[in-house]
Design a protein around this motif. Structure first.
Motif, PDB file in Angstrom:
ATOM      1  N   LEU A   1      10.014   1.933  -1.039  1.00 47.94           N
ATOM      2  CA  LEU A   1       8.893   1.549  -1.891  1.00 47.94           C
ATOM      3  C   LEU A   1       7.604   2.219  -1.416  1.00 47.94           C
ATOM      4  O   LEU A   1       6.818   2.732  -2.231  1.00 47.94           O
ATOM      5  N   ALA A   2       7.394   2.230  -0.118  1.00 51.32           N
ATOM      6  CA  ALA A   2       6.204   2.889   0.430  1.00 51.32           C
ATOM      7  C   ALA A   2       6.205   4.378   0.090  1.00 51.32           C
ATOM      8  O   ALA A   2       5.166   4.943  -0.275  1.00 51.32           O
ATOM      9  N   ALA A   3       7.360   5.017   0.191  1.00 53.16           N
ATOM     10  CA  ALA A   3       7.466   6.439  -0.130  1.00 53.16           C
ATOM     11  C   ALA A   3       7.184   6.678  -1.619  1.00 53.16           C
ATOM     12  O   ALA A   3       6.525   7.656  -1.994  1.00 53.16           O
ATOM     13  N   TYR A   4       7.687   5.789  -2.468  1.00 62.18           N
ATOM     14  CA  TYR A   4       7.453   5.895  -3.911  1.00 62.18           C
ATOM     15  C   TYR A   4       5.953   5.819  -4.222  1.00 62.18           C
ATOM     16  O   TYR A   4       5.424   6.628  -5.003  1.00 62.18           O
ATOM     17  N   ILE A   5       5.277   4.869  -3.607  1.00 60.46           N
ATOM     18  CA  ILE A   5       3.841   4.695  -3.842  1.00 60.46           C
ATOM     19  C   ILE A   5       3.079   5.934  -3.391  1.00 60.46           C
ATOM     20  O   ILE A   5       2.172   6.423  -4.085  1.00 60.46           O
ATOM     21  N   LYS A   6       3.420   6.453  -2.230  1.00 57.20           N
ATOM     22  CA  LYS A   6       2.753   7.655  -1.734  1.00 57.20           C
ATOM     23  C   LYS A   6       2.918   8.820  -2.707  1.00 57.20           C
ATOM     24  O   LYS A   6       1.958   9.553  -2.986  1.00 57.20           O
ATOM     25  N   THR A   7       4.107   8.970  -3.240  1.00 60.93           N
ATOM     26  CA  THR A   7       4.366  10.070  -4.172  1.00 60.93           C
ATOM     27  C   THR A   7       3.592   9.877  -5.471  1.00 60.93           C
ATOM     28  O   THR A   7       2.937  10.805  -5.956  1.00 60.93           O
ATOM     29  N   LYS A   8       3.657   8.682  -6.038  1.00 61.44           N
ATOM     30  CA  LYS A   8       3.014   8.439  -7.331  1.00 61.44           C
ATOM     31  C   LYS A   8       1.490   8.552  -7.245  1.00 61.44           C
ATOM     32  O   LYS A   8       0.847   9.018  -8.188  1.00 61.44           O
ATOM     33  N   LEU A   9       0.910   8.124  -6.127  1.00 62.41           N
ATOM     34  CA  LEU A   9      -0.545   8.136  -5.991  1.00 62.41           C
ATOM     35  C   LEU A   9      -1.062   9.359  -5.244  1.00 62.41           C
ATOM     36  O   LEU A   9      -2.277   9.523  -5.101  1.00 62.41           O
ATOM     37  N   GLY A  10      -0.157  10.207  -4.763  1.00 61.20           N
ATOM     38  CA  GLY A  10      -0.571  11.406  -4.035  1.00 61.20           C
ATOM     39  C   GLY A  10      -1.246  11.096  -2.716  1.00 61.20           C
ATOM     40  O   GLY A  10      -2.208  11.766  -2.326  1.00 61.20           O
ATOM     41  N   LEU A  11      -0.726  10.106  -1.994  1.00 61.28           N
ATOM     42  CA  LEU A  11      -1.327   9.677  -0.737  1.00 61.28           C
ATOM     43  C   LEU A  11      -0.620  10.314   0.450  1.00 61.28           C
ATOM     44  O   LEU A  11       0.585  10.527   0.427  1.00 61.28           O
ATOM     45  N   HIS A  12      -1.383  10.572   1.499  1.00 54.05           N
ATOM     46  CA  HIS A  12      -0.805  11.106   2.725  1.00 54.05           C
ATOM     47  C   HIS A  12      -0.141  10.007   3.550  1.00 54.05           C
ATOM     48  O   HIS A  12       0.799  10.279   4.303  1.00 54.05           O
ATOM     49  N   TYR A  13      -0.639   8.779   3.419  1.00 48.64           N
ATOM     50  CA  TYR A  13      -0.071   7.685   4.204  1.00 48.64           C
ATOM     51  C   TYR A  13      -0.423   6.349   3.555  1.00 48.64           C
ATOM     52  O   TYR A  13      -1.378   6.242   2.769  1.00 48.64           O
ATOM     53  N   VAL A  14       0.365   5.343   3.859  1.00 48.18           N
ATOM     54  CA  VAL A  14       0.016   3.944   3.582  1.00 48.18           C
ATOM     55  C   VAL A  14       0.303   3.180   4.871  1.00 48.18           C
ATOM     56  O   VAL A  14       1.000   3.677   5.752  1.00 48.18           O
ATOM     57  N   ARG A  15      -0.222   1.975   4.982  1.00 42.60           N
ATOM     58  CA  ARG A  15       0.056   1.136   6.148  1.00 42.60           C
ATOM     59  C   ARG A  15       0.975  -0.002   5.720  1.00 42.60           C
ATOM     60  O   ARG A  15       0.737  -0.640   4.701  1.00 42.60           O
ATOM     61  N   VAL A  16       2.011  -0.234   6.507  1.00 42.79           N
ATOM     62  CA  VAL A  16       3.040  -1.196   6.136  1.00 42.79           C
ATOM     63  C   VAL A  16       3.197  -2.241   7.233  1.00 42.79           C
ATOM     64  O   VAL A  16       3.300  -1.909   8.418  1.00 42.79           O
ATOM     65  N   THR A  17       3.200  -3.498   6.830  1.00 44.37           N
ATOM     66  CA  THR A  17       3.500  -4.607   7.721  1.00 44.37           C
ATOM     67  C   THR A  17       4.761  -5.286   7.211  1.00 44.37           C
ATOM     68  O   THR A  17       4.826  -5.690   6.050  1.00 44.37           O
ATOM     69  N   GLY A  18       5.778  -5.395   8.049  1.00 44.90           N
ATOM     70  CA  GLY A  18       7.044  -5.983   7.625  1.00 44.90           C
ATOM     71  C   GLY A  18       8.215  -5.152   8.083  1.00 44.90           C
ATOM     72  O   GLY A  18       8.050  -4.108   8.740  1.00 44.90           O
ATOM     73  N   GLN A  19       9.420  -5.595   7.757  1.00 42.53           N
ATOM     74  CA  GLN A  19      10.638  -4.884   8.147  1.00 42.53           C
ATOM     75  C   GLN A  19      10.964  -3.809   7.115  1.00 42.53           C
ATOM     76  O   GLN A  19      11.198  -4.120   5.939  1.00 42.53           O
ATOM     77  N   LEU A  20      10.999  -2.557   7.543  1.00 38.58           N
ATOM     78  CA  LEU A  20      11.174  -1.442   6.614  1.00 38.58           C
ATOM     79  C   LEU A  20      12.514  -1.482   5.893  1.00 38.58           C
ATOM     80  O   LEU A  20      12.655  -0.934   4.799  1.00 38.58           O
ATOM     81  N   SER A  21      13.495  -2.129   6.482  1.00 37.10           N
ATOM     82  CA  SER A  21      14.826  -2.173   5.874  1.00 37.10           C
ATOM     83  C   SER A  21      14.982  -3.321   4.869  1.00 37.10           C
ATOM     84  O   SER A  21      15.991  -3.387   4.166  1.00 37.10           O
ATOM     85  N   ASP A  22      13.997  -4.218   4.792  1.00 34.30           N
ATOM     86  CA  ASP A  22      14.096  -5.337   3.857  1.00 34.30           C
ATOM     87  C   ASP A  22      14.058  -4.837   2.414  1.00 34.30           C
ATOM     88  O   ASP A  22      13.365  -3.864   2.091  1.00 34.30           O
ATOM     89  N   CYS A  23      14.758  -5.553   1.564  1.00 35.04           N
ATOM     90  CA  CYS A  23      14.811  -5.213   0.145  1.00 35.04           C
ATOM     91  C   CYS A  23      13.773  -6.045  -0.609  1.00 35.04           C
ATOM     92  O   CYS A  23      13.546  -7.215  -0.290  1.00 35.04           O
ATOM     93  N   CYS A  24      13.130  -5.433  -1.600  1.00 33.26           N
ATOM     94  CA  CYS A  24      12.115  -6.150  -2.362  1.00 33.26           C
ATOM     95  C   CYS A  24      12.186  -5.756  -3.835  1.00 33.26           C
ATOM     96  O   CYS A  24      12.645  -4.670  -4.179  1.00 33.26           O
TER      97      CYS A  24
END
Length: 264
Positions: free
Chosen positions: A146-169
């Protein structure tokens, strides 16, 4: 037909009655000036002002203020040299600058939220639209994806994530701008049962720490922090598209601001 600054500003308002305690106002310029070119932007930075001038724009619509404070023209910055030089740059260009903040957020739907949803291709995924947030339902996806999708759609170099990266949402709460604080974000996690919050920004000791403790207790909540500008720029681009339709006889531009931070 002559279109004035007053005409364009009037089209941005949601009511004939002024909003109480609103920061929206013509910060510099004249209401009776004929508009030859319009640009929207998240923030009227010196660079944006110069780009607008080079494009022949004489009305710049900025979501945030000019002088580094939510309240316009604070007294404690009156004699600041950076502010003084910026004022000179604006006066040299002759650009009128209107701040469109509160009317954007109080539209139905919120223009800034609508722009972000459009940029993420989630206009049709909205499950519930609240006054300060939106809840979307998407196909199950891992937090890291999901974080990768957001970065691609918004053209961002990075986002900050809090939580377990393997969790499904799949149940996602969205808060633009400075609405990522605990008072608005935590109820979405607790009462609305969202898996992840996507927010612009907020105090780091509030929602991020809530998510940290929730995960430690065995929960699966998460937070993706975009940045204030990153969450709101799509909304000002959305506004530019609206103005292009409304004033086809006037050139309308969207001027993005460059990323504010470098990640080293």
């Amino acid at each position: 037909m002559k279109i004035t600054v007053r005409d364009v500003v009037g089209s941005l308002l949601i009511s004939d009655k002024p909003l109480i305690d609103s920061v929206d106002q013509l910060l510099i310029g004249c209401y009776d000036e004929e508009v030859r070119g319009i640009a929207t932007t998240f923030a009227a930075t010196c660079e944006v002002i110069e780009k607008a001038s080079n494009l022949g724009v004489n009305l710049l619509i900025s979501h945030e203020g000019i002088y580094y404070s939510h309240q316009n023209n604070p007294e404690w910055l009156a004699a600041d040299p950076v502010c003084s030089r910026k004022r000179q740059i604006i006066e040299q260009t002759g650009i009128a600058i209107y701040r469109d903040h509160d009317h954007c957020h109080r539209q139905t739907p919120d223009i800034i939220m609508a722009g972000l949803l459009e940029a993420l291709d989630w206009e049709n995924a909205v499950a519930e639209m609240l006054s300060t947030s939106a809840i979307v339902q998407v196909a199950p996806i891992k937090l890291q994806q999901l974080a990768a999708y957001i970065k691609t759609k918004l053209g961002l170099h990075y986002v900050r994530v809090t939580g377990q990266l393997s969790d499904c949402c799949s149940h996602i709460g969205i808060l633009v701008g400075y609405r990522g604080g605990g008072s608005l974000a935590i109820p979405l996690l607790r009462d609305k049962g969202v898996d992840v919050i996507i927010a612009g920004e907020g105090p780091e000791w509030e929602t991020p720490e809530y998510v940290r403790d929730a995960v430690h207790q065995g929960g699966h909540q998460a937070l993706i922090t975009l940045g204030h500008a990153e969450s709101e720029q799509p909304g000002m681009q959305y506004l530019a598209k609206q103005l292009q339709k409304q004033y086809p006889q006037i050139p309308v531009h969207f001027l993005p601001v460059d990323p504010l931070f470098h990640v080293l």
